[in-house]
Design an enzyme around this catalytic site. Structure first.
Site, PDB file in Angstrom:
ATOM      1  N   GLY A  72       0.724  -1.101  -0.104  1.00 24.64           N
ATOM      2  CA  GLY A  72       0.028  -0.153   0.041  1.00 24.64           C
ATOM      3  C   GLY A  72       0.852   1.332   0.084  1.00 24.64           C
ATOM      4  O   GLY A  72       0.350   2.276  -0.798  1.00 24.64           O
ATOM      5  N   THR A  73       1.967   1.291   0.632  1.00 24.17           N
ATOM      6  CA  THR A  73       2.689   2.415   0.622  1.00 24.17           C
ATOM      7  C   THR A  73       3.289   2.754  -0.748  1.00 24.17           C
ATOM      8  O   THR A  73       3.275   3.947  -1.185  1.00 24.17           O
ATOM      9  CB  THR A  73       3.914   2.290   1.805  1.00 24.17           C
ATOM     10  OG1 THR A  73       3.476   2.196   2.955  1.00 24.17           O
ATOM     11  CG2 THR A  73       4.979   3.299   1.752  1.00 24.17           C
ATOM     12  N   ASN A 152      -7.260   3.971   9.338  1.00 24.19           N
ATOM     13  CA  ASN A 152      -6.553   2.630   9.846  1.00 24.19           C
ATOM     14  C   ASN A 152      -6.315   2.799  11.566  1.00 24.19           C
ATOM     15  O   ASN A 152      -6.357   1.804  12.083  1.00 24.19           O
ATOM     16  CB  ASN A 152      -5.107   2.797   9.356  1.00 24.19           C
ATOM     17  CG  ASN A 152      -4.314   3.845   9.542  1.00 24.19           C
ATOM     18  OD1 ASN A 152      -4.644   4.975   9.115  1.00 24.19           O
ATOM     19  ND2 ASN A 152      -3.109   4.118  10.396  1.00 24.19           N
ATOM     20  N   GLN A 180      -7.224  -0.263   4.305  1.00 20.87           N
ATOM     21  CA  GLN A 180      -8.202  -0.722   5.390  1.00 20.87           C
ATOM     22  C   GLN A 180      -9.523  -1.513   4.979  1.00 20.87           C
ATOM     23  O   GLN A 180     -10.134  -2.097   5.682  1.00 20.87           O
ATOM     24  CB  GLN A 180      -8.366   0.092   6.417  1.00 20.87           C
ATOM     25  CG  GLN A 180      -7.069   0.451   7.308  1.00 20.87           C
ATOM     26  CD  GLN A 180      -6.331  -0.884   8.185  1.00 20.87           C
ATOM     27  OE1 GLN A 180      -7.366  -1.572   8.559  1.00 20.87           O
ATOM     28  NE2 GLN A 180      -4.902  -0.840   8.348  1.00 20.87           N
ATOM     29  N   SER A 200      -3.410  -3.395  -0.118  1.00 23.52           N
ATOM     30  CA  SER A 200      -2.266  -4.153   0.585  1.00 23.52           C
ATOM     31  C   SER A 200      -2.767  -5.562   0.793  1.00 23.52           C
ATOM     32  O   SER A 200      -3.676  -5.618   1.672  1.00 23.52           O
ATOM     33  CB  SER A 200      -1.528  -3.487   1.606  1.00 23.52           C
ATOM     34  OG  SER A 200      -0.518  -4.074   1.899  1.00 23.52           O
ATOM     35  N   HIS A 202      -1.785  -7.913   2.950  1.00 26.75           N
ATOM     36  CA  HIS A 202      -1.528  -8.595   4.191  1.00 26.75           C
ATOM     37  C   HIS A 202      -2.618  -7.866   5.312  1.00 26.75           C
ATOM     38  O   HIS A 202      -2.849  -8.574   6.397  1.00 26.75           O
ATOM     39  CB  HIS A 202      -0.203  -8.196   4.938  1.00 26.75           C
ATOM     40  CG  HIS A 202       0.093  -6.744   5.420  1.00 26.75           C
ATOM     41  ND1 HIS A 202       0.280  -6.583   6.665  1.00 26.75           N
ATOM     42  CD2 HIS A 202       0.238  -5.825   4.413  1.00 26.75           C
ATOM     43  CE1 HIS A 202       0.426  -5.250   6.679  1.00 26.75           C
ATOM     44  NE2 HIS A 202       0.555  -4.632   5.591  1.00 26.75           N
ATOM     45  N   THR A 238      10.807  -7.847 -12.086  1.00 23.56           N
ATOM     46  CA  THR A 238      10.152  -9.149 -12.008  1.00 23.56           C
ATOM     47  C   THR A 238       8.822  -9.167 -10.876  1.00 23.56           C
ATOM     48  O   THR A 238       9.199  -9.032  -9.921  1.00 23.56           O
ATOM     49  CB  THR A 238      11.268 -10.254 -11.839  1.00 23.56           C
ATOM     50  OG1 THR A 238      12.042 -10.064 -12.913  1.00 23.56           O
ATOM     51  CG2 THR A 238      10.522 -11.478 -12.152  1.00 23.56           C
ATOM     52  N   CYS A 326       3.029   1.485  11.792  1.00 22.72           N
ATOM     53  CA  CYS A 326       3.950   2.522  11.197  1.00 22.72           C
ATOM     54  C   CYS A 326       4.605   3.435  12.077  1.00 22.72           C
ATOM     55  O   CYS A 326       5.681   4.079  11.989  1.00 22.72           O
ATOM     56  CB  CYS A 326       3.443   2.913  10.196  1.00 22.72           C
ATOM     57  SG  CYS A 326       2.801   1.815   8.708  1.00 22.72           S
TER      58      CYS A 326
END
Length: 396
Positions: A72-73, A152, A180, A200, A202, A238, A326
């Site tokens: 996401g970042t 978040n 989120q 993202s 995860h 890649t 973070c």
């Protein structure tokens, strides 16, 4: 540690077994480089494109509008920096909110050092962006509005459709950080007038290190990482094939289970909120009471330090946070809590609990009892609380 109750799912989630199972063949069986032309590579290419389609279908996008990133970042950085570069002939002004993730705020600060002007719009006491202030911030030079789908830290869901309509009406690009929200809330990019969207894996029981940026067809966003011709020449390097395949599996799983899963999480969240507010005095809920992520509960406890609370909860086998993962190393109070009007001393006493579909009522009962005990113990050691109690006794 005998007991482990994980209530930090906004920071990251456990990778689902079916996601791991989908990924495994792409480590040692279908290991070809998707950019190569032989048969082994074709298996990798098929895995990537299938995941791209599964993700696109969930948000009502075309699969060629999905670009895989490292998370996401990166997607947030790409959306803002590339938009600033591509539309600099039109203008140099960006609008965002004061409660964005630091992936947005720090990127905006970077852009300000390179000639861009940024307006940071206020939010109300519930964390909802002030729409009238946003409208007034629009200039002829405004090229982008970036407002997160859901916060978040405090879980508040923004009026995304209204913001998207305002942006579309003024011919301004609209980006939303949906890290989120994706997989937790229904998202239809056309209906919501979203031009770019970050996500993202995860956060939805997928692997770490993989995300995507949705870029509406026709948007002139250029490459962010330069090199090869991967991702239709827009994101070199890649492809992380196992990660992409895992993201596709996690997205498919999230879409399939969303209704039942979020209904359960909402029920558990409400139970947790009601017990804490009722049984722990001098406590407030942060964020909108109902317009919030299904699994998010964020509290502020007066007269205590959040870090001490987290350490003592960890000692009881409870994983929680005081805000964004973070910024967990920072001693400063949350910028989100300050933006909704909390004074520093109350913002410092915050606790974020984010549930999963596996969270049980028995676990939450244990957590509430632990919070009550620890908050009570910390307040007993607090001179501020002692002074408060004395003043209350004397009617001051």
């Amino acid at each position: 540690m005998e007991k482990l109750i994980y209530l930090d799912n906004a920071a990251t989630t456990k990778t689902a077994p079916e996601v791991v199972e989908a990924m495994i063949p792409y480590f040692s069986e279908h290991y070809g480089n998707p950019s190569s032309i032989y048969g082994l590579a074709a298996e990798s290419k098929m895995g990537v494109e299938q995941a791209r389609k599964e993700i696109a279908d969930i948000i009502g996008a075309r699969k060629e509008e999905i670009y895989f990133t490292a998370g996401g970042t990166e997607a947030d950085n790409w959306a803002l920096i590339a938009a600033a570069e591509a539309y600099k002939q039109k203008g140099n002004h960006i609008i965002t909110s004061k409660i964005e993730h630091h992936a947005i705020l720090h990127t905006c600060q970077y852009l300000e050092k390179h000639g861009m002007e940024v307006t940071y719009v206020d939010v109300d006491e519930n964390g909802i962006i002030k729409i009238e202030e946003l409208k007034k911030a629009i200039r002829p030079t405004t090229i982008l509005i970036s407002v997160m789908f859901a916060n978040n830290e405090i879980g508040t869901i923004q009026p995304i459709k209204e913001i998207g309509s305002i942006a579309r009406e003024h011919g301004i690009l609209f980006h939303t950080d949906a890290v989120q929200a994706f997989g937790q809330l229904p998202i239809a990019v056309d209906e919501l007038h979203i031009d770019m969207l970050s996500s993202s894996a995860h956060k939805i029981n997928g692997p770490k290190g993989i995300g995507f940026l949705y870029i509406r067809k026709g948007i002139k966003i250029r490459s962010f990482i330069h090199g090869g011709a991967q991702e239709r020449k827009r994101r070199a390097g890649t492809e992380n094939v196992p990660g992409i395949v895992g993201y596709g599996a996690a997205a498919k799983r999230a879409a399939k289970t969303m209704k039942e899963r979020t209904e359960k999480e909402t029920e558990m969240r409400n139970y947790l909120i009601e017990r804490v507010l009722k049984e722990v005095p001098y406590t407030r809920l942060n964020g909108h009471r109902t317009k919030r992520l299904p699994n998010n509960a964020n509290f502020s406890f007066q007269f205590i330090e959040g870090e001490s609370l987290l350490i003592m909860l960890d000692g009881k086998g409870i994983c929680a946070s005081s805000g964004s993962a973070c910024t967990s190393g920072s001693l400063d109070p949350s910028h989100v809590l300050l933006a909704i009007g909390l004074p520093h001393e109350i913002a410092h006493g915050s606790l974020r609990l984010t549930l999963s579909e596996e969270t049980t009522k028995e676990e939450l009962d244990y957590v509430v009892e632990a919070v009550k005990e620890i908050v009570g113990r910390l307040r007993d050691m607090s001179p501020l609380y002692e002074d408060f109690v004395k003043a209350a006794r004397h009617g001051k």
